[in-house]
Design a protein around this motif. Structure first.
Motif, short mmCIF file in Angstrom:
data_model
loop_
_atom_site.label_atom_id
_atom_site.label_comp_id
_atom_site.label_asym_id
_atom_site.label_seq_id
_atom_site.Cartn_x
_atom_site.Cartn_y
_atom_site.Cartn_z
N HIS A 34 38.95 37.72 33.83
CA HIS A 34 40.33 38.08 34.17
C HIS A 34 40.48 39.60 34.29
O HIS A 34 39.53 40.36 34.15
N GLY A 35 41.72 40.04 34.51
CA GLY A 35 42.02 41.47 34.58
C GLY A 35 43.06 41.88 33.55
O GLY A 35 43.23 41.21 32.53
N ASP A 102 41.03 41.33 39.55
CA ASP A 102 41.59 42.58 39.06
C ASP A 102 40.48 43.36 38.33
O ASP A 102 39.42 43.57 38.91
N LEU A 103 40.70 43.79 37.07
CA LEU A 103 39.64 44.51 36.37
C LEU A 103 38.36 43.68 36.30
O LEU A 103 37.25 44.22 36.34
N GLY A 104 38.53 42.36 36.18
CA GLY A 104 37.35 41.50 36.13
C GLY A 104 36.52 41.58 37.38
O GLY A 104 35.30 41.39 37.35
N GLY A 105 37.15 41.88 38.53
CA GLY A 105 36.39 42.08 39.76
C GLY A 105 35.51 43.30 39.68
O GLY A 105 34.37 43.31 40.18
N GLN A 109 31.33 43.45 39.65
CA GLN A 109 30.52 44.35 40.48
C GLN A 109 29.51 45.13 39.63
O GLN A 109 28.36 45.32 40.04
N ILE A 110 29.94 45.58 38.47
CA ILE A 110 29.04 46.31 37.58
C ILE A 110 27.90 45.42 37.12
O ILE A 110 26.73 45.82 37.12
N GLY A 121 25.43 34.87 41.68
CA GLY A 121 26.41 34.93 42.75
C GLY A 121 27.57 35.79 42.30
O GLY A 121 27.84 35.91 41.10
N LEU A 122 28.24 36.43 43.25
CA LEU A 122 29.31 37.37 42.94
C LEU A 122 30.59 36.96 43.66
O LEU A 122 30.59 36.75 44.87
N GLY A 123 31.68 36.87 42.90
CA GLY A 123 32.98 36.61 43.49
C GLY A 123 33.98 37.66 43.06
O GLY A 123 34.05 37.99 41.87
N VAL A 124 34.72 38.22 44.00
CA VAL A 124 35.75 39.21 43.71
C VAL A 124 37.06 38.72 44.29
O VAL A 124 37.17 38.52 45.50
#
Length: 277
Positions: A34-35, A102-105, A109-110, A121-124
């Motif tokens: 979450h963010g 949000d911040l979780g995105g 990425q980090i 896998g990466l989801g934003v």
């Protein structure tokens, strides 16, 4: 705070205990992040839709929701990302599909760029990136952190509700989510803790990893609300352009809280990552 499927537990990661909602027991592991200022219940309607195809972990980052910090650990994006890698270690998860809002995105990425061997896998989803944050609403809150930290918890909660309501496109869905988002900050110490999070916000973390996004080799999904007036659409497009093979989904009838506005679209993107991972 209720969860519709699965169960919750608290997991020691060294500098605190992370609250984790787990559902599903087959397929790849999916970590949902979450963010600010939300918690694992942002994914309330996404987790049940994904749990049939994956082992889903929706986490409260340290200092959010029902997590329990030990002392005064760092709560910036880099520290949260490293902490989630430790969570995977504790749970003996070699690789996970990591999806963040949000911040979780930014955290996702980090993790994808600094711990690439752990991310399948990466989801934003309307995630912070590049130099495009803190967003205007959070920037205003950050500027007022000394006052905010001193507010009685019920006053802070009452102030958060109308501000966060503006980040929903589907107002009929907003009230239940607002209850879930605001409740932790209405507890004793909530205002001071939120002020700590606000003080830690710095786009240096996403700017640092940005040059490495074009080197990613994992499946990627970018989901962005067309009505998001906090994170500009140009950043969603830029992420999709920079990450090789990323699929971009625009959600015409969603604002910033896409997982609440349109959980079906987010779940579909997560399931595509699961299938490819």
């Amino acid at each position: 705070m209720d969860v519709p499927v699965g169960s919750t537990r608290s997991i020691d990661v060294g500098d605190g205990r992370l609250h984790v909602w787990a559902a599903g027991d087959a397929g790849p592991t999916v970590l949902l992040v979450h963010g600010i200022p939300t918690n694992h219940l942002l994914w309330h309607d996404v987790v049940p839709a994904v749990a049939g195809a994956a082992r889903v972990l929706a986490v409260d980052m340290l200092g959010y929701g029902d997590s329990e910090p030990a002392g005064r650990p760092r709560v910036d994006l880099a520290a949260q990302a490293a902490r989630l890698v430790r969570l995977l270690d504790v749970l003996e998860v070699d690789r996970a599909v990591v999806v963040g809002h949000d911040l979780g995105g930014g955290v996702a990425q980090i993790m994808a760029t600094s711990a690439a061997d752990r991310v399948a896998g990466l989801g934003v989803v309307d995630g912070v990136c590049y130099d495009g944050w803190p967003v205007p609403l959070v920037r205003a809150m950050k500027a007022a952190w000394p006052v905010l930290a001193q507010l009685p918890p019920p006053v802070l909660a009452a102030g958060l509700r109308p501000a966060l309501r503006t980040l929903f496109a589907h107002q009929d869905r907003a009230t239940a989510f607002l209850d879930r988002f605001v409740e932790p900050w209405s507890r004793p110490g909530g205002p001071a803790l939120l002020a700590r999070h606000l003080r830690s916000l710095d786009s240096v973390y996403t700017q640092t990893v940005a040059p490495f996004l074009p080197r990613l080799t994992v499946p990627a999904e970018v989901v962005w609300g067309r009505l998001d007036h906090q994170l500009k659409q140009e950043y969603g497009q830029r992420l999709a352009d920079d990450i090789p093979g990323a699929r971009l989904t625009w959600v015409d009838d969603a604002s910033h809280f896409v997982p609440a506005d349109r959980p079906d679209v987010v779940a579909e993107a997560v399931l595509r990552l699961v299938a490819r991972a």
